[in-house]
Design an enzyme around this catalytic site. Structure first.
Site, PDB file in Angstrom:
ATOM      1  N   ARG A   1      24.616  28.332  42.221  1.00 28.74           N
ATOM      2  CA  ARG A   1      25.978  28.238  42.462  1.00 28.74           C
ATOM      3  C   ARG A   1      26.262  27.126  43.383  1.00 28.74           C
ATOM      4  NH1 ARG A   1      27.344  33.983  45.022  1.00 28.74           N
ATOM      5  NH2 ARG A   1      27.610  34.659  43.161  1.00 28.74           N
TER       6      ARG A   1
ATOM      7  N   LYS B   1      37.935  37.765  31.039  1.00 26.53           N
ATOM      8  CA  LYS B   1      37.943  36.355  30.900  1.00 26.53           C
ATOM      9  C   LYS B   1      38.955  36.292  29.596  1.00 26.53           C
ATOM     10  CE  LYS B   1      34.420  34.579  33.134  1.00 26.53           C
ATOM     11  NZ  LYS B   1      34.288  33.504  34.047  1.00 26.53           N
ATOM     12  N   THR B   2      39.552  34.885  29.509  1.00 23.99           N
ATOM     13  CA  THR B   2      40.446  34.725  28.554  1.00 23.99           C
ATOM     14  C   THR B   2      40.259  33.190  28.069  1.00 23.99           C
ATOM     15  OG1 THR B   2      42.142  33.668  29.626  1.00 23.99           O
ATOM     16  CG2 THR B   2      42.325  36.090  29.039  1.00 23.99           C
TER      17      THR B   2
ATOM     18  N   ASP C   1      24.143  45.316  38.586  1.00 19.46           N
ATOM     19  CA  ASP C   1      23.117  44.370  38.678  1.00 19.46           C
ATOM     20  C   ASP C   1      22.591  43.950  39.935  1.00 19.46           C
ATOM     21  OD1 ASP C   1      25.701  43.575  39.264  1.00 19.46           O
ATOM     22  OD2 ASP C   1      25.601  41.413  38.668  1.00 19.46           O
TER      23      ASP C   1
ATOM     24  N   HIS D   1      39.208  37.956  41.414  1.00 17.77           N
ATOM     25  CA  HIS D   1      39.932  38.157  40.146  1.00 17.77           C
ATOM     26  C   HIS D   1      39.463  39.309  39.649  1.00 17.77           C
ATOM     27  CE1 HIS D   1      35.408  37.707  38.783  1.00 17.77           C
ATOM     28  NE2 HIS D   1      35.466  36.583  39.547  1.00 17.77           N
TER      29      HIS D   1
ATOM     30  N   GLN E   1      20.681  39.386  51.824  1.00 19.39           N
ATOM     31  CA  GLN E   1      21.366  40.437  51.381  1.00 19.39           C
ATOM     32  C   GLN E   1      20.949  41.896  52.132  1.00 19.39           C
ATOM     33  OE1 GLN E   1      23.177  41.148  47.635  1.00 19.39           O
ATOM     34  NE2 GLN E   1      23.341  43.209  47.825  1.00 19.39           N
TER      35      GLN E   1
ATOM     36  N   HIS F   1      36.224  41.581  40.151  1.00 19.49           N
ATOM     37  CA  HIS F   1      35.783  42.145  41.537  1.00 19.49           C
ATOM     38  C   HIS F   1      36.802  43.469  41.694  1.00 19.49           C
ATOM     39  CE1 HIS F   1      35.776  37.587  42.726  1.00 19.49           C
ATOM     40  NE2 HIS F   1      34.821  38.168  43.140  1.00 19.49           N
TER      41      HIS F   1
ATOM     42  N   LYS G   1      33.778  39.237  26.803  1.00 16.69           N
ATOM     43  CA  LYS G   1      33.591  39.380  28.295  1.00 16.69           C
ATOM     44  C   LYS G   1      34.859  39.858  28.814  1.00 16.69           C
ATOM     45  CE  LYS G   1      31.192  37.544  32.335  1.00 16.69           C
ATOM     46  NZ  LYS G   1      30.783  36.600  32.963  1.00 16.69           N
TER      47      LYS G   1
ATOM     48  N   THR H   1      33.656  32.330  46.882  1.00 12.20           N
ATOM     49  CA  THR H   1      33.421  31.087  46.457  1.00 12.20           C
ATOM     50  C   THR H   1      34.717  30.758  45.877  1.00 12.20           C
ATOM     51  OG1 THR H   1      32.565  32.140  44.647  1.00 12.20           O
ATOM     52  CG2 THR H   1      31.041  30.863  45.808  1.00 12.20           C
TER      53      THR H   1
ATOM     54  N   LYS I   1      23.152  35.782  36.895  1.00 13.77           N
ATOM     55  CA  LYS I   1      23.526  34.403  36.875  1.00 13.77           C
ATOM     56  C   LYS I   1      22.125  33.539  36.402  1.00 13.77           C
ATOM     57  CE  LYS I   1      27.059  34.679  39.628  1.00 13.77           C
ATOM     58  NZ  LYS I   1      26.727  36.007  40.163  1.00 13.77           N
TER      59      LYS I   1
END
Length: 431
Positions: free
Chosen positions: A86, A237-238, A199, A45, A178, A48, A234, A40, A82
């Site tokens: 998305r 993340k920032t 997950d 990031h 999947q 991954h 998390k 996506t 989620k």
């Protein structure tokens, strides 16, 4: 010759769950395994990175890694973890993202060599796009019961009373799509293992079930823990959002800083997961760190290794230089070596004022530059006092009340850094 992959990822803290028999299966010879990557965005990031590192360890152990870009599944959205669906992508965007992801993945995986275990990039859109809905429900859907699908945690959570929204039929069928990917790779590439975050266990085991029921074969499942931070915030993340691997989205300086600012507890965990340092080297680093935690040996080594791996040695050197500017004894020369983006990253949040280039060319008296032109200090009187106390610096170099700011002071032809004392900064942006 294959090495023991399970043993390697176990001591590194990268194993969450594994299907019985997987270790023995991998020790019998070269095997194929895949990890699914969501396309996506046109960059990975750091969230991954764990599954990418899994693939790298898999290849280093003598096995064949497959990176599956989820072009088809990216058009649907995965319900696991989620709370909402998305956005769906068009094919042109997917292809662009796929190419960008392959370039990033090739920093970790060997796609190019002639060796038997060279990595392969596949996109499930290629085998799903011509599969009609009727064919899919006839050939795949009938083999899995709704009871089986409803029992999955990812489905249960979304259907529970706490969930604000329900779950669309599209998302409900995600595990079948999947699962079919795994069956397809099993049949076409002899891929017998799927790996992913914890997950994903439900989706992966749906695939092993399809391999058993339709392919009359045996598939294996392996998951890694979802990475967390000791303080409960998390990972990856920032306040500014994700930490990306693309230098245009997250600068190497910010990337380096993210790892450098890791807590002691997290650094000890992350250095095993996000570097290829050996067990002995890591144990020695941990020991050294515990003897002198203030020197942050673990954080420095972690930040160095991962910045070189994702970016380059040159980017690391620049990031270290930039970091020293805030904390070290840097000079105006050091400042002038920073590119504009890094300069703004280093001094993020520092107040700014704009002054025209004609004024700077004509020369600006330091008192005017500190007070009326910028508002950095409240008055000319305060500016004079600060200069008398010798607490004012221009581009890190102390100045007196006779100083005049000129074009010689420009950093990257557009910035001048004013400073009062050690920690009060102000930027003049020349326009």
């Amino acid at each position: 010759m294959t090495k023991n992959f399970i043993e390697e990822i176990t001591w590194r803290g990268m194993l969450h769950d594994v299907m019985p028999g997987t270790e023995e299966h991998l020790l019998e010879g070269m095997r194929g395994a895949y990890v699914g990557i969501d396309p996506t965005a046109d960059s990975l990031h750091i969230g991954h990175l764990v599954s990418v590192m899994l693939l790298r360890h898999f290849q280093l152990a003598g096995h064949k890694p497959f990176a599956l870009v989820g072009g088809a599944t990216g058009m649907i959205g995965d319900p696991s973890g989620k709370s909402a669906e998305r956005n769906l992508l068009d094919e042109k965007t997917l292809r662009h993202n796929q190419q960008a992801l392959k370039e990033q993945l090739s920093r970790f995986l060997d796609f190019e060599s002639d060796s038997e275990n060279a990595a392969v990039l596949v996109n499930n859109y290629d085998w799903m796009k011509d599969f009609s809905f009727l064919d899919f429900i006839r050939d795949v859907g009938k083999h899995i019961t709704v009871n089986y699908m409803m029992a999955k945690d990812s489905v249960k959570k979304r259907l529970s009373s706490e969930a604000a929204e329900g779950m669309s039929f599209t998302e409900f069928t995600y595990q079948l799509v999947q699962g079919y990917d795994f069956l397809h790779l099993y049949r076409s590439h002899d891929c017998t293992l799927q790996m992913g975050g914890s997950d994903q266990w439900g989706n992966i085991t749906t695939g092993t079930e399809l391999i058993r029921r339709i392919g009359s074969g045996k598939g294996y499942a392996l998951t890694c823990p979802l990475i967390t931070k000791a303080d409960g915030t998390k990972f990856g993340k920032t306040e500014g959002g994700n930490i990306w691997l693309d230098a245009n989205r997250t600068s190497p300086y910010k990337f380096y800083q993210y790892w450098l600012n890791t807590s002691d507890e997290d650094a000890e965990k992350y250095i095993k997961i996000f570097t290829f340092l050996t067990k002995d080297v890591i144990e020695n680093l941990v020991r050294e760190h515990k003897e002198a935690p203030h020197q942050r040996a673990l954080q420095k080594k972690l930040a160095e290794e991962i910045t070189i791996m994702v970016h380059s040695q040159e980017d690391l050197d620049n990031a270290i230089k930039a970091s020293a500017i805030l904390f070290g004894k840097s000079t105006s020369q050091d400042l002038k070596q920073l590119n504009a983006a890094t300069f703004l990253d280093v001094f993020e949040g520092v107040p700014q004022a704009e002054i025209s280039s004609t004024e700077v060319t004509a020369g600006i008296d330091i008192i005017a530059a500190l007070a009326e032109k910028t508002g950095f200090l409240k008055s000319n009187g305060e500016a004079r006092r600060a200069l008398k106390e010798n607490s004012i610096a221009v581009n890190r170099e102390k100045v007196s009340d006779s100083y005049t700011i000129s074009t010689d002071d420009l950093i990257n032809d557009q910035f001048i850094l004013l400073q009062r004392g050690k920690k009060n900064y102000f930027i003049i942006r020349v326009i």
